[in-house]
Design an enzyme around this catalytic site. Structure first.
Site, short mmCIF file in Angstrom:
data_model
loop_
_atom_site.label_atom_id
_atom_site.label_comp_id
_atom_site.label_asym_id
_atom_site.label_seq_id
_atom_site.Cartn_x
_atom_site.Cartn_y
_atom_site.Cartn_z
N CYS A 153 -21.10 42.30 59.36
CA CYS A 153 -20.92 41.82 57.99
C CYS A 153 -20.05 40.56 57.92
O CYS A 153 -20.05 39.86 56.91
CB CYS A 153 -20.33 42.91 57.11
SG CYS A 153 -21.20 44.46 57.27
N HIS A 173 -16.75 40.51 51.11
CA HIS A 173 -17.96 41.22 51.56
C HIS A 173 -18.22 42.38 50.60
O HIS A 173 -17.31 43.10 50.20
CB HIS A 173 -17.73 41.74 52.98
CG HIS A 173 -18.79 42.68 53.44
ND1 HIS A 173 -20.13 42.42 53.29
CD2 HIS A 173 -18.71 43.90 54.05
CE1 HIS A 173 -20.82 43.42 53.78
NE2 HIS A 173 -19.99 44.34 54.24
N ASN A 230 -24.96 47.06 50.17
CA ASN A 230 -24.39 46.35 51.32
C ASN A 230 -25.53 45.75 52.14
O ASN A 230 -26.32 46.48 52.73
CB ASN A 230 -23.56 47.35 52.16
CG ASN A 230 -22.86 46.68 53.32
OD1 ASN A 230 -23.16 45.54 53.69
ND2 ASN A 230 -21.92 47.39 53.91
O1 UT7 Z 1 -20.00 46.99 56.08
C1 UT7 Z 1 -19.29 48.10 56.57
C2 UT7 Z 1 -20.11 49.34 56.34
N1 UT7 Z 1 -19.45 50.52 55.95
C3 UT7 Z 1 -18.61 50.63 54.89
O2 UT7 Z 1 -18.27 49.69 54.24
C4 UT7 Z 1 -18.13 52.00 54.54
C5 UT7 Z 1 -16.79 52.01 53.89
N2 UT7 Z 1 -16.54 53.33 53.30
C6 UT7 Z 1 -17.00 53.67 52.09
O3 UT7 Z 1 -17.57 52.87 51.38
C7 UT7 Z 1 -16.73 55.08 51.61
O4 UT7 Z 1 -15.88 55.72 52.52
C8 UT7 Z 1 -18.05 55.90 51.42
C9 UT7 Z 1 -18.83 55.38 50.23
C10 UT7 Z 1 -18.90 55.84 52.67
C11 UT7 Z 1 -17.70 57.38 51.15
O5 UT7 Z 1 -16.87 57.46 50.01
P1 UT7 Z 1 -15.52 58.31 50.05
O6 UT7 Z 1 -14.93 58.26 48.72
O7 UT7 Z 1 -14.70 57.79 51.21
O8 UT7 Z 1 -16.07 59.75 50.32
P2 UT7 Z 1 -15.69 60.75 51.51
O9 UT7 Z 1 -16.32 60.31 52.78
O10 UT7 Z 1 -14.21 60.98 51.47
O11 UT7 Z 1 -16.42 62.07 51.02
C12 UT7 Z 1 -16.01 62.76 49.84
C13 UT7 Z 1 -17.04 63.84 49.54
C14 UT7 Z 1 -17.40 64.66 50.76
O12 UT7 Z 1 -17.60 66.00 50.36
P3 UT7 Z 1 -16.44 67.10 50.56
O13 UT7 Z 1 -16.16 67.13 52.03
O14 UT7 Z 1 -15.27 66.60 49.76
O15 UT7 Z 1 -17.05 68.35 50.01
C15 UT7 Z 1 -18.74 64.10 51.19
O16 UT7 Z 1 -19.53 65.01 51.88
O17 UT7 Z 1 -18.25 63.24 49.08
C16 UT7 Z 1 -19.35 63.73 49.86
N3 UT7 Z 1 -20.37 62.70 49.95
C17 UT7 Z 1 -21.32 62.55 49.00
N4 UT7 Z 1 -21.60 63.21 47.88
C18 UT7 Z 1 -22.64 62.79 47.14
C19 UT7 Z 1 -20.53 61.76 50.91
N5 UT7 Z 1 -21.58 60.99 50.60
C20 UT7 Z 1 -22.11 61.47 49.45
C21 UT7 Z 1 -23.20 61.09 48.63
N6 UT7 Z 1 -23.44 61.79 47.50
N7 UT7 Z 1 -24.01 60.06 48.97
#
Ligand code: UT7
Length: 330
Positions: free
Chosen positions: A115, A257, A287
């Site tokens: 990115c 980004h 993204n």
């Molecule tokens: O260019 C670089 C590429 N990557 C990135 O930029 C990623 C950077 N990170 C992020 O954008 C965020 O960390 C994410 C969007 C990937 C995830 O958001 P988050 O607020 O960090 O969520 P989390 O990973 O802490 O997950 C919270 C909850 C989890 O459930 P439990 O364990 O609390 O029951 C996940 O399983 O949200 C759940 N979850 C979802 N729920 C609904 C994860 N993905 C999803 C989804 N829909 N798509």
């Protein structure tokens, strides 16, 4: 030695017509429009049709940038394509684009910095212009990421889309005050395991095992990347200000980004900038890795937000973990 200055003479961008909405994704994985909007700010991502390649998206964006710059493909001295989704490992996408564009024999190479690729590319192009070696350089950020995403994995499939953007960088004339103030590039390979696409290289060539274990898809540790993204982009913005002895108020626009709206907001907060000064295009495209910054820059130039003379701060992070900033006067 005479030092020249770079000027963005034209930009262009291209998003494929087909769109995948959050509601479409609700039918594919266990997720919801509300969760995706709240946690990422994304509403749609654009997807290239089968048979359309990264070089095809790049071609559309490049033609628009050249039109805007009033230059012909044959005027180009160098073509740089920042991408992690090249048409194929060999030849590079820049050579394929050179041929499709009808450019002449000129240096053509891909940049693999995920990115951060467009910021790396613009920096490399600027150096060739500063030294006087080249006059007209095409820098492209282009990706077809949806082919590397597992649509059974909700953590990643909601994030990524396809797009291309292009900028023509030229040697500024004496009466033009555009320039690239400075750029500050970084890479920290010690945390390269945070975001990977394991298969297809020499480490894990394609085989039945790749398909059995889904190694052809991106894997990431989202929460950890989030932290590093905010830290690295914020630091890179600080470096740009300190290096040029400027204050946050001297910057008219920040283009981070576009990976997650919450990351963008955290960087703006660190920088002390109101969100009105931040170019945000993530809702519409998700993204798109190396393409996000140049697509956002092009949109903001075309709709009149960014004007000649404005100071624009680009900042990015990506797999690697690469990161950096580039401050320019448009
Ligand atoms: O260019 C670089 C590429 N990557 C990135 O930029 C990623 C950077 N990170 C992020 O954008 C965020 O960390 C994410 C969007 C990937 C995830 O958001 P988050 O607020 O960090 O969520 P989390 O990973 O802490 O997950 C919270 C909850 C989890 O459930 P439990 O364990 O609390 O029951 C996940 O399983 O949200 C759940 N979850 C979802 N729920 C609904 C994860 N993905 C999803 C989804 N829909 N798509």
């Amino acid at each position: 030695m005479t030092q020249y200055r770079s000027r963005i003479a034209g930009t262009g961008s291209f998003l494929p017509e087909k769109r995948l909405s959050n509601h479409d994704l609700e039918k594919m994985v266990e997720t919801s429009d509300a969760w995706i909007v709240e946690r990422t700010g994304i509403r749609y991502r654009h997807l290239a049709e089968d048979g359309v390649n990264t070089s095809d998206l790049a071609l559309q964006a490049a033609r628009k940038a050249l039109d805007e710059a009033k230059l012909a493909p044959t005027d180009l001295d160098m073509i740089l394509v920042a991408t992690v989704s090249p048409d194929m490992p060999m030849p590079n996408t820049a050579c394929i684009l050179q041929h499709k564009l009808g450019a002449r024999d000129c240096m053509a190479v891909d940049i693999s910095a995920a990115c951060t690729g467009f910021v790396y590319g613009l920096t490399i192009a600027d150096q060739f212009i500063r030294t006087g070696m080249y006059k007209n350089i095409l820098v492209v950020g282009a990706e077809i990421l949806h082919r590397y995403v597992n649509y059974k994995e909700r953590e990643t499939c909601i994030l990524f889309g396809d797009a291309a953007g292009a900028a023509v960088l030229t040697r500024a004339k004496d009466n033009e005050d555009s320039k690239i103030w400075s750029s500050h590039l970084h890479a920290d390979g010690t945390i390269s395991d945070l975001f990977v696409l394991q298969a297809g290289g020499s480490a894990i060539p394609f085989s039945q095992r790749v398909l059995d274990e889904n190694l052809q898809y991106v894997k990431m540790k989202g929460r950890e990347i989030f932290k590093h993204a905010v830290r690295t982009m914020s630091n890179a913005c600080d470096e740009a200000l300190a290096h040029n002895d400027l204050k946050a108020e001297d910057v008219n626009w920040i283009i981070p980004h576009q990976a997650n709206l919450r990351i963008i907001e955290a960087v703006a907060k660190h920088f002390g900038a109101p969100m009105e000064k931040v170019v945000v295009e993530i809702a519409e495209m998700g993204n798109t890795s190396a393409a996000t910054i140049i697509v956002a820059l092009d949109k903001a130039i075309r709709d009149g937000r960014i004007q000649r003379g404005h100071n624009v701060l680009l900042t990015a992070f990506g797999a690697g973990i690469t990161s950096g900033s580039l401050l320019l006067r448009y």
